[in-house]
Design a protein around this motif. Sequence first.
Motif, PDB file in Angstrom:
ATOM      1  N   UNK A   1      13.827 -10.868  -1.052  1.00  0.00           N
ATOM      2  CA  UNK A   1      13.686  -9.643  -0.263  1.00  0.00           C
ATOM      3  C   UNK A   1      12.612  -9.809   0.811  1.00  0.00           C
ATOM      4  N   UNK A   2      11.621 -10.669   0.545  1.00  0.00           N
ATOM      5  CA  UNK A   2      10.642 -10.998   1.576  1.00  0.00           C
ATOM      6  C   UNK A   2      11.302 -11.675   2.768  1.00  0.00           C
ATOM      7  N   UNK A   3      12.257 -12.576   2.495  1.00  0.00           N
ATOM      8  CA  UNK A   3      13.011 -13.193   3.590  1.00  0.00           C
ATOM      9  C   UNK A   3      13.785 -12.131   4.370  1.00  0.00           C
ATOM     10  N   UNK A   4      14.396 -11.183   3.653  1.00  0.00           N
ATOM     11  CA  UNK A   4      15.121 -10.109   4.339  1.00  0.00           C
ATOM     12  C   UNK A   4      14.201  -9.322   5.274  1.00  0.00           C
ATOM     13  N   UNK A   5      12.928  -9.241   4.916  1.00  0.00           N
ATOM     14  CA  UNK A   5      11.958  -8.527   5.760  1.00  0.00           C
ATOM     15  C   UNK A   5      11.510  -9.364   6.956  1.00  0.00           C
ATOM     16  N   UNK A   6      11.899 -10.637   6.971  1.00  0.00           N
ATOM     17  CA  UNK A   6      11.544 -11.490   8.098  1.00  0.00           C
ATOM     18  C   UNK A   6      10.478 -12.519   7.804  1.00  0.00           C
ATOM     19  N   UNK A   7      10.092 -12.666   6.532  1.00  0.00           N
ATOM     20  CA  UNK A   7       9.016 -13.590   6.182  1.00  0.00           C
ATOM     21  C   UNK A   7       9.548 -14.998   5.934  1.00  0.00           C
TER      22      UNK A   7
ATOM     23  N   UNK B   1      27.639  -0.942   3.294  1.00  0.00           N
ATOM     24  CA  UNK B   1      27.053  -0.514   4.567  1.00  0.00           C
ATOM     25  C   UNK B   1      26.197   0.745   4.420  1.00  0.00           C
ATOM     26  N   UNK B   2      26.307   1.430   3.289  1.00  0.00           N
ATOM     27  CA  UNK B   2      25.514   2.635   3.056  1.00  0.00           C
ATOM     28  C   UNK B   2      24.127   2.315   2.500  1.00  0.00           C
ATOM     29  N   UNK B   3      23.847   1.042   2.267  1.00  0.00           N
ATOM     30  CA  UNK B   3      22.590   0.632   1.642  1.00  0.00           C
ATOM     31  C   UNK B   3      21.800  -0.261   2.598  1.00  0.00           C
ATOM     32  N   UNK B   4      20.506  -0.342   2.373  1.00  0.00           N
ATOM     33  CA  UNK B   4      19.646  -1.159   3.226  1.00  0.00           C
ATOM     34  C   UNK B   4      19.728  -2.644   2.882  1.00  0.00           C
ATOM     35  N   UNK B   5      19.971  -2.963   1.643  1.00  0.00           N
ATOM     36  CA  UNK B   5      20.062  -4.342   1.188  1.00  0.00           C
ATOM     37  C   UNK B   5      21.235  -4.466   0.219  1.00  0.00           C
ATOM     38  N   UNK B   6      21.863  -5.645   0.185  1.00  0.00           N
ATOM     39  CA  UNK B   6      22.830  -5.891  -0.881  1.00  0.00           C
ATOM     40  C   UNK B   6      22.534  -7.250  -1.507  1.00  0.00           C
ATOM     41  N   UNK B   7      22.247  -7.210  -2.797  1.00  0.00           N
ATOM     42  CA  UNK B   7      21.941  -8.408  -3.570  1.00  0.00           C
ATOM     43  C   UNK B   7      23.115  -8.702  -4.481  1.00  0.00           C
TER      44      UNK B   7
ATOM     45  N   UNK C   1       0.838  -1.202   0.000  1.00  0.00           N
ATOM     46  CA  UNK C   1       0.000   0.000   0.000  1.00  0.00           C
ATOM     47  C   UNK C   1       0.874   1.253   0.000  1.00  0.00           C
ATOM     48  N   UNK C   2       2.006   1.179  -0.709  1.00  0.00           N
ATOM     49  CA  UNK C   2       2.889   2.326  -0.850  1.00  0.00           C
ATOM     50  C   UNK C   2       3.858   2.530   0.300  1.00  0.00           C
ATOM     51  N   UNK C   3       3.925   1.585   1.242  1.00  0.00           N
ATOM     52  CA  UNK C   3       4.802   1.745   2.400  1.00  0.00           C
ATOM     53  C   UNK C   3       6.215   1.217   2.156  1.00  0.00           C
ATOM     54  N   UNK C   4       6.416   0.477   1.089  1.00  0.00           N
ATOM     55  CA  UNK C   4       7.724  -0.111   0.809  1.00  0.00           C
ATOM     56  C   UNK C   4       8.097   0.157  -0.641  1.00  0.00           C
ATOM     57  N   UNK C   5       9.302   0.664  -0.853  1.00  0.00           N
ATOM     58  CA  UNK C   5       9.786   0.902  -2.205  1.00  0.00           C
ATOM     59  C   UNK C   5      11.276   0.606  -2.257  1.00  0.00           C
ATOM     60  N   UNK C   6      11.762   0.300  -3.455  1.00  0.00           N
ATOM     61  CA  UNK C   6      13.183   0.004  -3.647  1.00  0.00           C
ATOM     62  C   UNK C   6      13.737   0.874  -4.776  1.00  0.00           C
ATOM     63  N   UNK C   7      14.928   1.393  -4.550  1.00  0.00           N
ATOM     64  CA  UNK C   7      15.624   2.166  -5.573  1.00  0.00           C
ATOM     65  C   UNK C   7      17.012   1.554  -5.731  1.00  0.00           C
ATOM     66  N   UNK C   8      17.201   0.674  -6.718  1.00  0.00           N
ATOM     67  CA  UNK C   8      18.472  -0.045  -6.830  1.00  0.00           C
ATOM     68  C   UNK C   8      19.608   0.805  -7.374  1.00  0.00           C
ATOM     69  N   UNK C   9      20.802   0.515  -6.917  1.00  0.00           N
ATOM     70  CA  UNK C   9      22.042   1.059  -7.455  1.00  0.00           C
ATOM     71  C   UNK C   9      22.898  -0.125  -7.897  1.00  0.00           C
ATOM     72  N   UNK C  10      23.370  -0.099  -9.119  1.00  0.00           N
ATOM     73  CA  UNK C  10      24.104  -1.235  -9.663  1.00  0.00           C
ATOM     74  C   UNK C  10      25.603  -0.950  -9.711  1.00  0.00           C
TER      75      UNK C  10
ATOM     76  N   UNK D   1      15.580 -11.828   7.946  1.00  0.00           N
ATOM     77  CA  UNK D   1      15.706 -10.522   8.605  1.00  0.00           C
ATOM     78  C   UNK D   1      17.095  -9.921   8.400  1.00  0.00           C
ATOM     79  N   UNK D   2      17.814 -10.410   7.411  1.00  0.00           N
ATOM     80  CA  UNK D   2      19.133  -9.870   7.129  1.00  0.00           C
ATOM     81  C   UNK D   2      19.089  -8.840   6.021  1.00  0.00           C
ATOM     82  N   UNK D   3      20.263  -8.538   5.479  1.00  0.00           N
ATOM     83  CA  UNK D   3      20.352  -7.514   4.444  1.00  0.00           C
ATOM     84  C   UNK D   3      20.880  -8.084   3.136  1.00  0.00           C
ATOM     85  N   UNK D   4      21.307  -9.343   3.145  1.00  0.00           N
ATOM     86  CA  UNK D   4      21.976  -9.878   1.968  1.00  0.00           C
ATOM     87  C   UNK D   4      21.148 -10.958   1.275  1.00  0.00           C
ATOM     88  N   UNK D   5      21.280 -10.997  -0.051  1.00  0.00           N
ATOM     89  CA  UNK D   5      20.656 -12.027  -0.875  1.00  0.00           C
ATOM     90  C   UNK D   5      21.607 -12.379  -2.005  1.00  0.00           C
TER      91      UNK D   5
END
Length: 239
Positions: free
Chosen positions: A123-129, A79-85, A36-45, A103-107
């Motif tokens: 990314x769902x796993x990273x959120x704790x699912x 470390x400057x990013x919320x997730x690293x894939x 519902x617009x509460x989560x968004x991702x802006x990737x940097x490659x 609940x981690x940051x890496x995939x």
Amino acid sequence: FVSYSDDNSLWTKPNRQAEVDAMYTAMDAFHRENSFGKMTYKPTFTGEVRINLKREGATTSQIQPLARDGAKAQGFNWADYDRDLIHIPGSTQFGWAGVAGLTGRNSFINGCTKCTGVVAHELGHNLGLLHADYDDKEYQNNRDTMGFGTVPNGHFSASFKYFLKWLSDAQVKRFHPEGSAGCSGCVKGGTFDLAPHDKGSAPAGPYYGMEVVLEPGNTLPRLLVLETKSKFPELVGKS
């Protein structure tokens, strides 16, 4: 994007960047609608990150620090990013399309550049699912991306959205054999209407999911989740 010392097939794959751009654009749109617009991702490659490992026998625990160091050398401090894939050249040795820390940051994404569902799942796993089960069988919910569901229709379940606080206490009705004595806000029973929660905007209500606590004496009680989804016509009006 990782290249091994003996395999740079991911980096040299035709149309790689266009496919990855499209994949992450679709993944972001999915999570925006899902939350519902509460989560968004802006990737940097990053550019190509070459690591001193051969493909066969390489492990994720070996790859990760080398990939992070290589990205940092290009000016991207993980470390400057919320997730690293970490995207690696495809290999059957792993036996998975993607894997992530709970609940981690890496995939890790194994080779694919057109697998939006895999990225959304990890990314769902990273959120704790955890995985979306069906009939007590792990992973078998084919209407949820945390199971075998696909993007864009496979929204997370109402229970997952409640866990992530995308749905509020007022939007999910919870049942417990002991009512409010068993859990805050729980009821023993009643008749309630359900509305679909997968339309991408605040649902029309009043309730968008129901959780029934099973085996309440367990440290981790099982939950039976009742919901309806508009993207699956066979579910509309049913629970």
